[in-house]
Design an enzyme around this catalytic site. Structure first.
Site, PDB file in Angstrom:
ATOM      1  N   SER A 187     -32.596   4.776 -38.773  1.00 10.98           N
ATOM      2  CA  SER A 187     -32.485   6.194 -38.440  1.00 10.98           C
ATOM      3  C   SER A 187     -31.551   6.461 -37.269  1.00 10.98           C
ATOM      4  CB  SER A 187     -33.857   6.773 -38.109  1.00 10.98           C
ATOM      5  OG  SER A 187     -34.451   6.030 -37.064  1.00 10.98           O
TER       6      SER A 187
ATOM      7  N   HIS B 218     -36.274   9.497 -31.654  1.00  8.77           N
ATOM      8  CA  HIS B 218     -34.815   9.559 -31.755  1.00  8.77           C
ATOM      9  C   HIS B 218     -34.196  10.364 -30.627  1.00  8.77           C
ATOM     10  CE1 HIS B 218     -36.525   8.967 -35.800  1.00  8.77           C
ATOM     11  NE2 HIS B 218     -35.631   8.018 -35.826  1.00  8.77           N
TER      12      HIS B 218
ATOM     13  N   ASP C  86     -37.346  13.804 -30.740  1.00 11.76           N
ATOM     14  CA  ASP C  86     -38.629  13.937 -31.435  1.00 11.76           C
ATOM     15  C   ASP C  86     -39.632  12.880 -30.997  1.00 11.76           C
ATOM     16  OD1 ASP C  86     -37.456  11.711 -32.439  1.00 11.76           O
ATOM     17  OD2 ASP C  86     -37.489  12.307 -34.532  1.00 11.76           O
TER      18      ASP C  86
END
Ligand SMILES: *[C@@H]1O[C@H](CO)[C@@H](O)[C@H](O)[C@H]1NC(C)=O
Ligand SMILES: *[C@@H]1O[C@H](CO)[C@@H](O)[C@H](O)[C@H]1NC(C)=O
Length: 375
Positions: A41, A347, A344
């Protein structure tokens, strides 16, 4: 799927040529005509959400103005790097609509591991597209470009593969996904195989003609709001910056293994450039001294639920709603993501990614020293 348990992140990007506008015309900044990226991610530009639609807001709010498949409010480091190289933002290999692979492709997906996963995205939130799968996808892309013999629409021209930059930013999920259940000492025992997987991937890519590699090390996950909330630790494990020292020293151990393993690969592949990118040092500095870099909050998430020191609740992940004590609550974004390191809880924000990317592009955090952009 347990989105709050999706564990990947990080990337690096850059602004090397912010003052040199010719870079935008494609070329003076970088010697590489294309970029192929592998990862999780931290560098997924839409692969995971192409496979498992659809991502919801407030992801993408800062730059794209809508969800853009990235685990951030805006661009990732890989986006800033692509822009600095004069390349378009990378199309995810898995994206069947609107993709253009002429200047590269992105095989990264959120929640990917370097090792083959033993579990499913529906059970533990781990992506099926681990590094070996991403490598196979790269080989398939190349084979299709070769078999189409130049007459290939949105595929890369054949002469690009040997000159392209190959970036790898993975391993964080291998490290974090079992930390809570197994503990850091047990997880450390599996790290040599994670590093080996990365090194084998470089050699495999070399065998199909790749020569230029940048491999990112792991960021200090002991400073992430999500892990500060979820992982067991005692209060005296926190350092003066509020980060967990035990988990962070596990990260340092991993990074040493990676650096050493790349040194071995370099000995074997004489005509390749294999650069170790110390994203860890840049990111640690942001968590420790956010104010020195124009930010305000280090270990507090912008988008989350619960407020407090970390503003993170694993049951109500960014953008999600949940009924708590009979009341529906939603994890919303802060109004000023530009002041946060963490978007978040896991990240980084676009603001942090931009700083990380600049550092990477400068070459100061690379071993051997190497500038992404020509002077
Ligand atoms: C998956 O399970 C096998 C056999 O138990 C083990 O050797 C391997 O390391 C596991 N992989 C991961 C990613 O945990
Ligand atoms: C990585 O290893 C090289 C030697 O191969 C060393 O000079 C360098 O300082 C190491 N980088 C980090 C960040 O540990």
């Amino acid at each position: 799927m347990g989105t709050a348990r999706l564990l990947l992140l990080l990337a690096a990007a850059a602004l090397c040529c912010a003052s040199a506008s010719p870079a935008a015309k494609g070329g003076s900044c970088s010697k590489f005509p294309a970029l192929f990226n592998f990862g999780d991610s931290n560098s997924d530009t839409g692969g995971f959400w192409a496979a498992f639609p659809a991502q919801r807001g407030p992801f993408g709010m800062t730059y794209f103005g809508k969800p853009a498949g990235r685990a951030s409010d805006g661009r990732l480091a890989i986006d800033f790097i692509a822009q600095a190289m004069g390349l378009p933002l990378l199309s995810p290999y898995l994206q069947s609509i609107g993709s253009d692979f002429r200047r590269g492709a992105n095989f990264a997906t959120l929640a990917s591991t370097a090792l083959l996963p033993n579990t499913s995205v529906f059970v533990a939130g781990i992506s099926p597209f681990s590094l070996a799968i991403q490598l196979n996808q790269m080989k398939e892309l190349r084979d299709r470009a070769i078999s189409s013999d130049g007459n290939n629409g949105q595929l890369p021209p054949l002469d690009i593969f040997g000159h392209a930059l190959y970036t790898i930013d993975i391993g964080q999920n291998d490290f974090t996904s079992n930390l809570g259940s197994l503990g850091v000492e047990t997880v450390k025992q599996s790290l040599p195989s994670v590093v080996n997987q990365i090194s084998w991937t470089i050699q495999d890519l070399y065998n199909i003609g790749a020569r230029n590699f940048m491999v990112f090390n792991m960021a200090p996950i002991g400073c992430y709001p999500a892990f500060l909330t979820e992982l067991p630790h005692s209060s005296n494990d926190l350092d003066e910056f509020g980060c967990m020292t035990t988990y962070n020293s596990g990260v340092v151990y991993y990074n040493e293994l990676l650096n050493n393993s790349l040194a071995e690969v370099r000995k074997k592949l004489h005509d390749a450039s294999i650069v170790y990118v110390d994203k860890h040092t840049v990111t640690l500095e942001l968590f420790r001294h956010p104010d020195a870099h124009g930010l305000e909050y280090g270990t507090k998430a912008c988008c989350g639920y619960g407020g407090g020191a970390y503003n993170f609740n694993q049951n109500v992940y960014c953008g999600n709603s949940k009924t708590v004590n009979g009341q529906t609550v939603t994890a919303t974004a802060c109004g000023d993501p530009q002041n946060y390191v963490s978007w978040d809880g896991i990240h980084a924000t676009e603001a942090a990614n931009k700083i990380i990317a600049s550092a990477v592009i400068s070459g100061s955090y690379s071993y051997p020293p190497s500038k992404l952009c020509s002077p």
